[in-house]
Motif scaffolding. Structure first.
Motif, PDB file in Angstrom:
ATOM      1  N   GLU A   1       0.823  -1.208   0.000  1.00  0.00           N
ATOM      2  CA  GLU A   1       0.000   0.000   0.000  1.00  0.00           C
ATOM      3  C   GLU A   1       0.864   1.268   0.000  1.00  0.00           C
ATOM      4  N   LYS A   2       1.962   1.235   0.751  1.00  0.00           N
ATOM      5  CA  LYS A   2       2.856   2.403   0.812  1.00  0.00           C
ATOM      6  C   LYS A   2       3.423   2.762  -0.556  1.00  0.00           C
ATOM      7  N   GLU A   3       3.551   1.766  -1.412  1.00  0.00           N
ATOM      8  CA  GLU A   3       4.149   1.978  -2.729  1.00  0.00           C
ATOM      9  C   GLU A   3       3.122   2.365  -3.791  1.00  0.00           C
ATOM     10  N   GLY A   4       1.862   2.478  -3.389  1.00  0.00           N
ATOM     11  CA  GLY A   4       0.818   2.831  -4.351  1.00  0.00           C
ATOM     12  C   GLY A   4       0.455   1.692  -5.282  1.00  0.00           C
ATOM     13  N   LEU A   5       0.593   0.446  -4.795  1.00  0.00           N
ATOM     14  CA  LEU A   5       0.227  -0.719  -5.601  1.00  0.00           C
ATOM     15  C   LEU A   5      -1.054  -1.335  -5.073  1.00  0.00           C
TER      16      LEU A   5
ATOM     17  N   GLU B   1      -5.331   7.960 -23.939  1.00  0.00           N
ATOM     18  CA  GLU B   1      -3.938   8.389 -23.833  1.00  0.00           C
ATOM     19  C   GLU B   1      -2.952   7.263 -24.142  1.00  0.00           C
ATOM     20  N   LEU B   2      -3.466   6.088 -24.508  1.00  0.00           N
ATOM     21  CA  LEU B   2      -2.606   4.915 -24.665  1.00  0.00           C
ATOM     22  C   LEU B   2      -1.514   5.112 -25.707  1.00  0.00           C
ATOM     23  N   PHE B   3      -1.788   5.861 -26.763  1.00  0.00           N
ATOM     24  CA  PHE B   3      -0.799   6.040 -27.826  1.00  0.00           C
ATOM     25  C   PHE B   3       0.229   7.121 -27.501  1.00  0.00           C
ATOM     26  N   ALA B   4      -0.045   7.912 -26.482  1.00  0.00           N
ATOM     27  CA  ALA B   4       0.839   9.038 -26.169  1.00  0.00           C
ATOM     28  C   ALA B   4       1.673   8.811 -24.912  1.00  0.00           C
ATOM     29  N   LYS B   5       1.279   7.852 -24.070  1.00  0.00           N
ATOM     30  CA  LYS B   5       1.972   7.663 -22.795  1.00  0.00           C
ATOM     31  C   LYS B   5       2.424   6.213 -22.628  1.00  0.00           C
ATOM     32  N   ASN B   6       3.459   6.040 -21.828  1.00  0.00           N
ATOM     33  CA  ASN B   6       3.984   4.712 -21.521  1.00  0.00           C
ATOM     34  C   ASN B   6       3.086   4.037 -20.489  1.00  0.00           C
ATOM     35  N   THR B   7       2.715   2.801 -20.733  1.00  0.00           N
ATOM     36  CA  THR B   7       1.828   2.082 -19.800  1.00  0.00           C
ATOM     37  C   THR B   7       2.606   1.414 -18.667  1.00  0.00           C
ATOM     38  N   ILE B   8       3.929   1.479 -18.717  1.00  0.00           N
ATOM     39  CA  ILE B   8       4.754   0.854 -17.685  1.00  0.00           C
ATOM     40  C   ILE B   8       5.339   1.926 -16.776  1.00  0.00           C
ATOM     41  N   LEU B   9       5.252   1.715 -15.466  1.00  0.00           N
ATOM     42  CA  LEU B   9       5.858   2.610 -14.490  1.00  0.00           C
ATOM     43  C   LEU B   9       7.189   2.004 -14.039  1.00  0.00           C
ATOM     44  N   TYR B  10       8.265   2.705 -14.292  1.00  0.00           N
ATOM     45  CA  TYR B  10       9.591   2.231 -13.894  1.00  0.00           C
ATOM     46  C   TYR B  10       9.935   2.825 -12.522  1.00  0.00           C
ATOM     47  N   ARG B  11      10.423   1.972 -11.634  1.00  0.00           N
ATOM     48  CA  ARG B  11      10.721   2.407 -10.278  1.00  0.00           C
ATOM     49  C   ARG B  11      12.159   2.024  -9.925  1.00  0.00           C
ATOM     50  N   SER B  12      12.746   2.781  -9.005  1.00  0.00           N
ATOM     51  CA  SER B  12      14.093   2.438  -8.547  1.00  0.00           C
ATOM     52  C   SER B  12      14.006   1.859  -7.146  1.00  0.00           C
ATOM     53  N   LEU B  13      14.955   0.980  -6.837  1.00  0.00           N
ATOM     54  CA  LEU B  13      14.997   0.362  -5.517  1.00  0.00           C
ATOM     55  C   LEU B  13      15.175   1.415  -4.429  1.00  0.00           C
ATOM     56  N   GLU B  14      15.979   2.445  -4.712  1.00  0.00           N
ATOM     57  CA  GLU B  14      16.240   3.481  -3.712  1.00  0.00           C
ATOM     58  C   GLU B  14      14.953   4.231  -3.348  1.00  0.00           C
ATOM     59  N   GLU B  15      14.115   4.524  -4.352  1.00  0.00           N
ATOM     60  CA  GLU B  15      12.858   5.232  -4.100  1.00  0.00           C
ATOM     61  C   GLU B  15      11.937   4.416  -3.193  1.00  0.00           C
ATOM     62  N   VAL B  16      11.876   3.123  -3.457  1.00  0.00           N
ATOM     63  CA  VAL B  16      11.001   2.257  -2.667  1.00  0.00           C
ATOM     64  C   VAL B  16      11.553   2.085  -1.255  1.00  0.00           C
ATOM     65  N   GLN B  17      12.857   1.920  -1.124  1.00  0.00           N
ATOM     66  CA  GLN B  17      13.452   1.734   0.201  1.00  0.00           C
ATOM     67  C   GLN B  17      13.222   2.942   1.095  1.00  0.00           C
ATOM     68  N   LYS B  18      13.194   4.139   0.509  1.00  0.00           N
ATOM     69  CA  LYS B  18      12.945   5.353   1.289  1.00  0.00           C
ATOM     70  C   LYS B  18      11.572   5.322   1.963  1.00  0.00           C
ATOM     71  N   LEU B  19      10.609   4.679   1.303  1.00  0.00           N
ATOM     72  CA  LEU B  19       9.250   4.612   1.853  1.00  0.00           C
ATOM     73  C   LEU B  19       9.201   3.799   3.135  1.00  0.00           C
ATOM     74  N   TYR B  20      10.111   2.842   3.271  1.00  0.00           N
ATOM     75  CA  TYR B  20      10.096   1.943   4.431  1.00  0.00           C
ATOM     76  C   TYR B  20      11.175   2.281   5.456  1.00  0.00           C
TER      77      TYR B  20
END
Length: 235
Positions: A77-81, A163-182
């Motif tokens: 939940e903290k990660e917005g998933l 918006e499917l043709f104009a935007k990326n449907t994949i969200l790329y995340r870094s380990l550092e960003e997620v670790q900061k949440l915890y």
């Protein structure tokens, strides 16, 4: 009117099964599958076909719990998933199955002789605590077969269909960003004050207790007998 009480020299004790508390499993992975034959099935009007890996259901009443087969809904939940859930099923021609699904909504599954996937987009907003499917109704003489539930962790970040043709449907995340949440943060006076404000705002019982504390000096000025009478207690 004062009630007339009787004396019963013997009363029966209540008999019930001893509570059983299953150990919650930590289901790992980005996505996965939970087989219906591994689910806990309650109620009547069902048959477990282990050879074909199916639960056959007719009429209504069955409840199928995937509680220990699916991940805990608030795990990320903290990660917005959130947990997106899909049901693989098949029906007879005119089954018109109505069930309470994993988002707590009552829906009618489209009939499918060859098999279909029911994607529950409402799990974006809510997933039930019990992770259970409840079969509300099936047309007389018709049947439903459930094979599995597919699950996947998905981002709550939205892209609209246009918006499917104009935007990326994949969200790329870094380990550092997620670790900061915890990571543990240093607690400050402002953090505690913010906590208490939120507690008062969201918890009516706690807010009442705070008001009682504020009135404490005023109440202590009352006479003992009056305080007792106002309390509603009986000697």
């Amino acid at each position: 009117m004062e009630p007339k009480r009787e004396f019963f020299p013997k009363v029966k004790k209540t008999v019930m099964p001893r509570p059983y508390f299953a150990t919650e499993k930590d289901v790992l992975g980005h996505r996965g599958t939970a087989a219906a034959v591994d689910a806990a099935i309650y109620g009547s009007n069902w048959y477990l076909d282990k050879e074909q890996g199916l639960i056959e259901i007719y009429d209504a009443g069955a409840a199928i719990s995937f509680f220990n087969l699916l991940p805990r809904k608030d795990k990320y939940e903290k990660e917005g998933l959130y947990l997106r859930l899909k049901i693989a099923y098949r029906t007879t021609e005119n089954a018109n199955v109505n069930l309470r699904n994993f988002s707590g909504n009552h829906v009618t599954l489209p009939n499918s002789l060859t098999g279909a996937m029911y994607d529950d987009p409402q799990t974006y907003w809510w997933v039930t605590d019990d992770l259970t499917l409840n079969i509300n109704s099936i047309f007389s003489g018709e049947k439903l077969w459930i094979q599995r539930v597919d699950w996947e962790w998905m981002s709550k970040e939205i892209i609209y269909e246009d918006e499917l043709f104009a935007k990326n449907t994949i969200l790329y995340r870094s380990l550092e960003e997620v670790q900061k949440l915890y990571s543990e943060k240093e607690l400050t006076d402002d953090d505690v004050k913010d906590f208490l404000r939120d507690k008062i705002k969201n918890d009516d019982w706690f807010a009442k207790k705070c008001l009682v504390m504020l009135r404490e000096e005023q109440l202590m000025g009352e006479k003992l007998v009056k305080l007792f009478e106002d309390s509603g207690l009986e000697l």
